[in-house]
Design a protein around this motif. Structure first.
Motif, short mmCIF file in Angstrom:
data_model
loop_
_atom_site.label_atom_id
_atom_site.label_comp_id
_atom_site.label_asym_id
_atom_site.label_seq_id
_atom_site.Cartn_x
_atom_site.Cartn_y
_atom_site.Cartn_z
N VAL A 5 0.78 -1.19 0.10
CA VAL A 5 -0.06 -0.13 -0.08
C VAL A 5 0.86 1.01 0.12
N PHE A 6 1.92 1.32 0.95
CA PHE A 6 2.89 2.34 1.08
C PHE A 6 3.46 2.50 -0.47
N HIS A 7 3.98 1.48 -1.01
CA HIS A 7 4.76 1.50 -2.26
C HIS A 7 3.76 2.13 -3.45
N GLU A 8 2.66 1.58 -3.31
CA GLU A 8 1.59 2.12 -4.45
C GLU A 8 1.29 3.65 -4.14
N LEU A 9 1.18 4.19 -2.92
CA LEU A 9 1.08 5.54 -2.71
C LEU A 9 2.24 6.52 -3.20
N GLU A 10 3.58 6.06 -2.78
CA GLU A 10 4.57 6.61 -3.13
C GLU A 10 4.53 6.68 -4.75
N LYS A 11 4.30 5.73 -5.30
CA LYS A 11 4.24 5.62 -6.98
C LYS A 11 3.21 6.58 -7.31
N LYS A 12 2.17 6.65 -6.82
CA LYS A 12 1.07 7.63 -7.17
C LYS A 12 1.41 9.02 -7.04
N LEU A 13 1.98 9.40 -5.97
CA LEU A 13 2.33 10.57 -5.79
C LEU A 13 3.77 11.22 -6.06
N GLY A 14 4.40 10.28 -6.87
CA GLY A 14 5.67 10.78 -7.47
C GLY A 14 6.82 10.71 -6.48
N ARG A 15 6.66 10.27 -5.45
CA ARG A 15 7.82 10.16 -4.70
C ARG A 15 8.90 9.27 -4.90
N LEU A 16 8.46 8.18 -5.54
CA LEU A 16 9.56 7.24 -6.09
C LEU A 16 10.26 7.74 -7.10
N LYS A 17 9.88 8.57 -8.00
CA LYS A 17 10.69 9.09 -8.83
C LYS A 17 11.79 10.33 -8.42
N ARG A 18 11.01 10.99 -7.27
CA ARG A 18 12.08 11.73 -6.55
C ARG A 18 13.24 10.96 -5.74
N LYS A 19 12.88 10.04 -5.21
CA LYS A 19 13.62 9.26 -4.26
C LYS A 19 14.72 8.60 -5.23
N SER A 93 12.65 -11.22 -25.43
CA SER A 93 11.81 -12.29 -25.90
C SER A 93 10.65 -11.78 -26.67
N ASN A 94 10.06 -10.41 -26.52
CA ASN A 94 9.09 -10.18 -27.41
C ASN A 94 9.27 -8.87 -28.18
N GLY A 95 10.45 -8.39 -28.11
CA GLY A 95 10.90 -7.37 -28.86
C GLY A 95 10.07 -5.72 -28.50
N TYR A 96 9.72 -5.88 -27.50
CA TYR A 96 8.95 -4.55 -26.93
C TYR A 96 10.15 -3.64 -26.59
N ARG A 97 10.11 -2.44 -27.07
CA ARG A 97 11.00 -1.38 -26.61
C ARG A 97 10.51 -0.33 -25.88
N TYR A 98 11.05 -0.41 -24.68
CA TYR A 98 10.68 0.65 -23.42
C TYR A 98 11.24 1.97 -23.91
N ASP A 99 10.46 2.83 -23.31
CA ASP A 99 10.84 4.11 -23.72
C ASP A 99 11.81 4.65 -22.47
N ALA A 100 13.08 4.85 -22.70
CA ALA A 100 14.14 4.92 -22.17
C ALA A 100 14.09 6.29 -21.08
N LYS A 101 13.24 7.21 -21.46
CA LYS A 101 12.94 8.46 -20.60
C LYS A 101 11.87 8.15 -19.64
N GLN A 102 11.40 7.09 -19.83
CA GLN A 102 10.08 6.52 -18.83
C GLN A 102 10.70 6.23 -17.55
N HIS A 103 10.48 6.60 -16.38
CA HIS A 103 10.96 6.25 -15.06
C HIS A 103 10.33 4.83 -14.75
N TRP A 104 10.81 3.96 -14.37
CA TRP A 104 10.95 2.56 -14.14
C TRP A 104 9.36 2.30 -13.22
N SER A 105 9.21 3.38 -12.12
CA SER A 105 7.83 3.44 -11.43
C SER A 105 6.61 3.65 -12.33
N GLU A 106 6.75 4.37 -13.67
CA GLU A 106 5.44 4.37 -14.49
C GLU A 106 5.48 3.44 -15.54
#
Length: 135
Positions: A5-19, A93-106
């Motif tokens: 629950v705390f992890h999801e709150l941090e993710k939604k509030l953008g705290r993970l990106k700052r930490k 495994s599937n060729g999906y290319r991630y957006d390198a500028k996107q934060h992992w929490s997003e």
């Protein structure tokens, strides 16, 4: 459950990106000599203090040889040849290319093409190489 629950709150509030910023800016780098003079609490001071005899195994040597030609073992224990100059943001495994500028929490966990390997592919190198350089 509280951790999640705390992890999801941090993710939604953008705290993970700052930490855990995706792009660190080193403002005051120190030299290697300066770092060596700091008194850090390590188990050993240098590799020269190690007194045990090296005993490389044949299996470890074979794994290292595979890595040196660009073949890597992923978390499902399957070896995949991706080459030496792999971009590390494409899921092999599937060729999906991630957006390198996107934060992992997003990264959407339920995106059918990307959820399988949510771990940042650029960090897979760390997991794979940790024990192979003991040869």
């Amino acid at each position: 459950m509280m951790y999640r629950v705390f992890h999801e709150l941090e993710k939604k509030l953008g705290r993970l990106k700052r930490k855990h910023p995706a792009h660190l800016k080193f403002q005051n780098p120190i030299s290697l000599d300066q770092w060596r003079q700091t008194k850090n609490a390590f188990v050993i001071d240098s590799k020269q203090q190690l007194s045990f005899k090296k005993n490389p195994s044949e299996i470890l040597k074979q794994k290292l040889e595979k890595i040196l030609v660009g073949e890597f073992q992923y978390f499902n224990a399957k070896w995949i040849r991706i080459g030496k100059n792999y971009d590390w943001v494409t899921n092999p495994s599937n060729g999906y290319r991630y957006d390198a500028k996107q934060h992992w929490s997003e990264i959407c966990r339920f995106n059918c093409r990307s959820w399988r390997y949510k771990i940042c592919l650029g960090e897979i190198k760390v997991f794979i190489h940790l024990d192979y350089y003991q040869v």
